[in-house]
Design an enzyme around this catalytic site. Structure first.
Site, mmCIF file in Angstrom:
data_model
loop_
_atom_site.group_PDB
_atom_site.id
_atom_site.type_symbol
_atom_site.label_atom_id
_atom_site.label_comp_id
_atom_site.label_asym_id
_atom_site.label_seq_id
_atom_site.Cartn_x
_atom_site.Cartn_y
_atom_site.Cartn_z
ATOM 1 N N GLY A 250 0.878 -1.089 0.766
ATOM 2 C CA GLY A 250 -0.316 0.034 -0.071
ATOM 3 C C GLY A 250 0.987 1.521 -0.001
ATOM 4 N N GLN B 19 3.276 9.955 1.054
ATOM 5 C CA GLN B 19 4.571 9.332 1.360
ATOM 6 C C GLN B 19 5.471 9.486 0.351
ATOM 7 O OE1 GLN B 19 2.030 5.582 2.104
ATOM 8 N NE2 GLN B 19 4.883 5.187 3.613
ATOM 9 N N CYS C 265 5.451 -0.564 7.620
ATOM 10 C CA CYS C 265 4.786 0.983 6.544
ATOM 11 C C CYS C 265 5.967 1.429 6.049
ATOM 12 C CB CYS C 265 4.734 2.218 7.895
ATOM 13 S SG CYS C 265 4.792 3.428 6.748
ATOM 14 N N LEU C 266 6.401 1.250 3.953
ATOM 15 C CA LEU C 266 7.628 2.375 3.302
ATOM 16 C C LEU C 266 7.913 3.267 3.951
ATOM 17 C CD1 LEU C 266 5.895 1.345 -0.107
ATOM 18 C CD2 LEU C 266 7.701 -0.154 1.430
ATOM 19 N N HIS D 164 -4.501 1.942 7.464
ATOM 20 C CA HIS D 164 -3.158 2.463 7.717
ATOM 21 C C HIS D 164 -2.654 3.230 6.444
ATOM 22 C CE1 HIS D 164 1.471 1.515 7.240
ATOM 23 N NE2 HIS D 164 1.250 2.210 6.696
ATOM 24 N N GLU D 165 -3.392 3.321 4.651
ATOM 25 C CA GLU D 165 -3.512 4.428 3.945
ATOM 26 C C GLU D 165 -4.058 5.607 3.759
ATOM 27 O OE1 GLU D 165 -0.506 3.977 2.640
ATOM 28 O OE2 GLU D 165 -0.704 1.383 3.304
ATOM 29 N N HIS E 184 -2.063 7.859 6.642
ATOM 30 C CA HIS E 184 -1.247 8.823 6.353
ATOM 31 C C HIS E 184 -2.133 9.616 5.167
ATOM 32 C CE1 HIS E 184 2.478 6.250 6.084
ATOM 33 N NE2 HIS E 184 1.781 5.190 6.029
HETATM 34 ZN ZN ZN Z 1 2.688 3.082 5.660
#
Ligand code: ZN
Length: 169
Positions: free
Chosen positions: A46, A51, A94-95, A136-137, A140
């Site tokens: 995701g 991000q 998380c990236l 989660h997204e 963000h």
């Molecule tokens: Zn994330």
């Protein structure tokens, strides 16, 4: 298509609230394509536009986890309209927070209203991993990271390590 740079915590952009998309035009379609390519290359399941430094409420997800079977999902202005009272702990990563994973408690199912890549309003009924991922997204899009759910002590420990890792880059 191009691979975008993924911002890493701590970065002030990751803490900003993203704005709703007013019109699903070519720029948004290109952004989603680039985000998907960036997510697959990372690799991740995701990615939110914040991000990659774009403060727009755009999210891409692919939980298929099989590089041969791509199942990309794109969400514009996703909004949780219902969530389950049943909470479940799942490991999240998380990236933007490389190399850290933690068990986070979230509703195990939710319904999400969003616009698809054609600008049509849709409702997704998500459960399990997809429910976790979309929550989660969407976080963000509101400047929230999964480490915010951890204890102050754990969070500051991870933050210190992330700051150190950034300095050593
Ligand atoms: Zn994330």
């Amino acid at each position: 298509m191009s691979i975008l740079k993924i911002l890493k915590e701590p970065d002030p952009i990751l803490r900003k609230k993203s704005l709703p998309v007013k019109e699903v035009g070519r720029d948004i379609k290109k952004l989603m394509k680039d985000m998907l390519e960036t997510m697959y290359a990372a690799p991740g399941i995701g990615l939110a536009a914040a991000q990659v430094g774009v403060l727009k409420r755009v999210v891409v997800i692919d939980i298929s986890r099989d590089p041969k079977v791509k199942e990309p999902m794109c969400f514009i202005n996703p909004e949780i309209i219902w969530k389950s009272d049943v909470y479940e702990k799942k490991e999240e990563g998380c990236l933007s927070i490389p190399d850290y994973f933690a068990e986070i408690k979230r509703p195990n199912a939710c319904h999400v209203k969003y616009l698809n890549e054609k600008g049509q309003e849709k409702i997704l009924q998500a459960e399990g991993l997809l429910a976790t991922c979309i929550q989660h997204e969407i976080d963000h899009c509101d400047g929230i990271l999964f480490i915010d759910y951890l204890s102050k002590l754990k969070k500051s420990f991870i933050l210190k390590k992330l700051i150190k890792a950034k300095k050593n880059q």
